[in-house]
Design an enzyme around this catalytic site. Structure first.
Site, PDB file in Angstrom:
ATOM      1  N   GLY A  73       1.809  -7.181  -0.160  1.00  0.00           N
ATOM      2  CA  GLY A  73       2.768  -6.086  -0.179  1.00  0.00           C
ATOM      3  C   GLY A  73       3.648  -6.151   1.056  1.00  0.00           C
ATOM      4  O   GLY A  73       3.884  -7.234   1.620  1.00  0.00           O
ATOM      5  N   ARG A  74       4.116  -4.993   1.486  1.00  0.00           N
ATOM      6  CA  ARG A  74       5.026  -4.953   2.635  1.00  0.00           C
ATOM      7  C   ARG A  74       4.386  -5.540   3.891  1.00  0.00           C
ATOM      8  O   ARG A  74       4.989  -6.379   4.579  1.00  0.00           O
ATOM      9  CB  ARG A  74       5.455  -3.498   2.882  1.00  0.00           C
ATOM     10  CG  ARG A  74       6.328  -3.277   4.082  1.00  0.00           C
ATOM     11  CD  ARG A  74       6.918  -1.881   4.033  1.00  0.00           C
ATOM     12  NE  ARG A  74       5.930  -0.880   3.659  1.00  0.00           N
ATOM     13  CZ  ARG A  74       5.137  -0.253   4.530  1.00  0.00           C
ATOM     14  NH1 ARG A  74       5.235  -0.512   5.817  1.00  0.00           N
ATOM     15  NH2 ARG A  74       4.276   0.654   4.121  1.00  0.00           N
ATOM     16  N   SER A  78      -3.862 -11.695  -4.538  1.00  0.00           N
ATOM     17  CA  SER A  78      -4.336 -10.338  -4.795  1.00  0.00           C
ATOM     18  C   SER A  78      -4.562 -10.250  -6.294  1.00  0.00           C
ATOM     19  O   SER A  78      -4.087 -11.112  -7.056  1.00  0.00           O
ATOM     20  CB  SER A  78      -3.327  -9.277  -4.325  1.00  0.00           C
ATOM     21  OG  SER A  78      -2.250  -9.186  -5.231  1.00  0.00           O
ATOM     22  N   THR A 108      -6.894  -5.178   9.179  1.00  0.00           N
ATOM     23  CA  THR A 108      -6.155  -4.053   9.752  1.00  0.00           C
ATOM     24  C   THR A 108      -5.843  -3.017   8.672  1.00  0.00           C
ATOM     25  O   THR A 108      -5.030  -2.120   8.907  1.00  0.00           O
ATOM     26  CB  THR A 108      -4.835  -4.533  10.387  1.00  0.00           C
ATOM     27  OG1 THR A 108      -4.081  -5.252   9.390  1.00  0.00           O
ATOM     28  CG2 THR A 108      -5.084  -5.420  11.583  1.00  0.00           C
ATOM     29  N   ARG A 146      -8.388  -1.330   5.765  1.00  0.00           N
ATOM     30  CA  ARG A 146      -9.441  -0.330   5.702  1.00  0.00           C
ATOM     31  C   ARG A 146     -10.788  -1.037   5.763  1.00  0.00           C
ATOM     32  O   ARG A 146     -10.972  -2.088   5.140  1.00  0.00           O
ATOM     33  CB  ARG A 146      -9.342   0.517   4.427  1.00  0.00           C
ATOM     34  CG  ARG A 146      -8.148   1.466   4.381  1.00  0.00           C
ATOM     35  CD  ARG A 146      -8.237   2.555   5.428  1.00  0.00           C
ATOM     36  NE  ARG A 146      -7.116   3.497   5.387  1.00  0.00           N
ATOM     37  CZ  ARG A 146      -5.996   3.362   6.058  1.00  0.00           C
ATOM     38  NH1 ARG A 146      -5.821   2.300   6.817  1.00  0.00           N
ATOM     39  NH2 ARG A 146      -5.047   4.274   5.976  1.00  0.00           N
ATOM     40  N   GLU A 185     -15.292   5.863  11.136  1.00  0.00           N
ATOM     41  CA  GLU A 185     -14.480   5.963  12.348  1.00  0.00           C
ATOM     42  C   GLU A 185     -14.546   7.368  12.929  1.00  0.00           C
ATOM     43  O   GLU A 185     -14.457   8.342  12.171  1.00  0.00           O
ATOM     44  CB  GLU A 185     -13.027   5.586  12.035  1.00  0.00           C
ATOM     45  CG  GLU A 185     -12.863   4.140  11.583  1.00  0.00           C
ATOM     46  CD  GLU A 185     -11.413   3.755  11.322  1.00  0.00           C
ATOM     47  OE1 GLU A 185     -10.520   4.612  11.517  1.00  0.00           O
ATOM     48  OE2 GLU A 185     -11.172   2.606  10.925  1.00  0.00           O
ATOM     49  N   HIS A 205      -8.772   1.043  15.701  1.00  0.00           N
ATOM     50  CA  HIS A 205      -7.785   1.492  14.708  1.00  0.00           C
ATOM     51  C   HIS A 205      -6.460   1.855  15.377  1.00  0.00           C
ATOM     52  O   HIS A 205      -5.971   2.983  15.305  1.00  0.00           O
ATOM     53  CB  HIS A 205      -8.296   2.669  13.884  1.00  0.00           C
ATOM     54  CG  HIS A 205      -7.585   2.799  12.561  1.00  0.00           C
ATOM     55  ND1 HIS A 205      -8.132   3.418  11.470  1.00  0.00           N
ATOM     56  CD2 HIS A 205      -6.354   2.376  12.153  1.00  0.00           C
ATOM     57  CE1 HIS A 205      -7.294   3.375  10.447  1.00  0.00           C
ATOM     58  NE2 HIS A 205      -6.198   2.740  10.849  1.00  0.00           N
TER      59      HIS A 205
END
Length: 322
Positions: free
Chosen positions: A157-158, A178, A237, A239, A267, A286
């Site tokens: 994606g982006r 993906s 980076t 989840r 977290e 995070h």
């Protein structure tokens, strides 16, 4: 006077990120920099507040918590989506939920992914630790260059596309996979389409860029990790639950791979978590979206949202942004 709680200010940046004077003149604003995971403690903290301003996907708001906050009238979240908030429960209670834009377009997280790749490849945490302990190069294993290596992207994606462009700029071969990726989309992004097993087998570094959903939990599991090259690096980076945690811990303990992680299944990461003791893990708390550009927009627009709510004309409703 309206009571407002500003939650999840873990870095203590909320006050300096925006002008709070207009809101403070109309409400009693309290800032909280610590993280609470116990529901009873959260209820005790928030039960007297009318408005709660949160940071994206930090303190969760499930239905059972929402039911125990009788004074809650408005919940402000940052970003355009928040999977840790039960919108249906909030709507049933008549609670207004607002959101914000971001101050950048994903570059912050994509750049952090690149930073974690470089830190892992050049053994920067080990070098830093050696110098701080009074040593120098002794005990620091030699690293490797990214140029000429293969980068595998799980998700295009982006953010995945940005990381892919960084890899290509460094002279890397870039593969992508993906569940819904097509060869045409991969080619349009300037990378090679790959089957998942081939990507895992061939990549020297793997970077995960998937949205967390029921079907993507554990999308990198025990078999996937077993396919990776000895000494390969997996960067996450996105989840924490995208990687099967027990399988990851086993692979790290076996000295098979290195993990460079900015996100975790829980977290803040518990103090006794085994990842903190792993010599093959590089850990970041995070920090993906935690840049000044985002915080300035998050807090400025959150303040605007609360002021509009107090005026009876709420703006940036989350339901409208889904």
């Amino acid at each position: 006077m309206t009571k407002i709680a500003v939650l999840d200010d873990w870095q203590g940046v909320a006050r300096a990120s925006a002008d709070w004077s207009l809101l403070s003149a109309r409400a009693d604003v309290t800032f909280f920099e610590d993280a609470l995971s116990d529901e009873e403690a959260i209820v005790r903290r928030l039960r007297d507040f009318d408005i709660v301003m949160t940071m994206r996907e930090r303190t969760p708001f499930p239905a059972n918590l929402i039911e125990r906050l009788p004074n809650l009238q408005m919940l402000s979240v940052t970003g355009m989506r928040n999977r840790s908030v039960d919108l249906h429960a909030l709507e049933a209670r008549g609670v207004t939920v607002t959101c914000t834009q971001a101050g950048e377009s994903g570059e912050a997280t994509a750049e952090l992914a690149l930073a974690l790749m470089l830190a892992a490849a050049r053994r920067l945490p080990a070098g830093d630790a050696a110098i701080r302990a009074g040593g120098f190069q002794g005990g620091v294993a030699p690293g490797f260059t990214l140029h000429g290596k293969t980068l595998g992207l799980i998700g295009l994606g982006r953010l995945g596309s940005l990381v892919g462009s960084y890899g290509k700029a460094l002279g890397m071969r870039v593969l992508a996979w993906s569940p819904n990726l097509t060869m045409e989309r991969a080619v349009a992004s300037g990378v090679e389409y790959s089957a998942k097993s081939e990507l895992l087998t061939e990549a020297d570094l793997i970077s995960i860029h998937m949205v967390l959903a029921p079907e993507t939990i554990g999308i990198i599991g025990e078999r996937d990790l077993s396919l990776m090259k000895p000494g390969a690096v997996v960067v996450n980076t996105s989840r924490g639950p995208l990687i099967d945690e027990p399988a990851l811990l086993a692979a790290l303990a076996a000295d098979k791979i290195t993990a460079a992680l900015d996100v975790f299944s829980q977290e803040p990461l518990p103090e006794d978590h085994p990842l903190r003791r792993s010599r093959n893990a590089i850990l970041s708390p995070h920090l993906g979206y935690c840049v000044r550009e985002n915080f300035e927009v998050f807090y400025r627009q959150s303040i605007e949202n609360v002021l509009a709510f107090l005026d009876g004309t709420p703006i940036r409703l989350l339901a409208q942004a889904k």
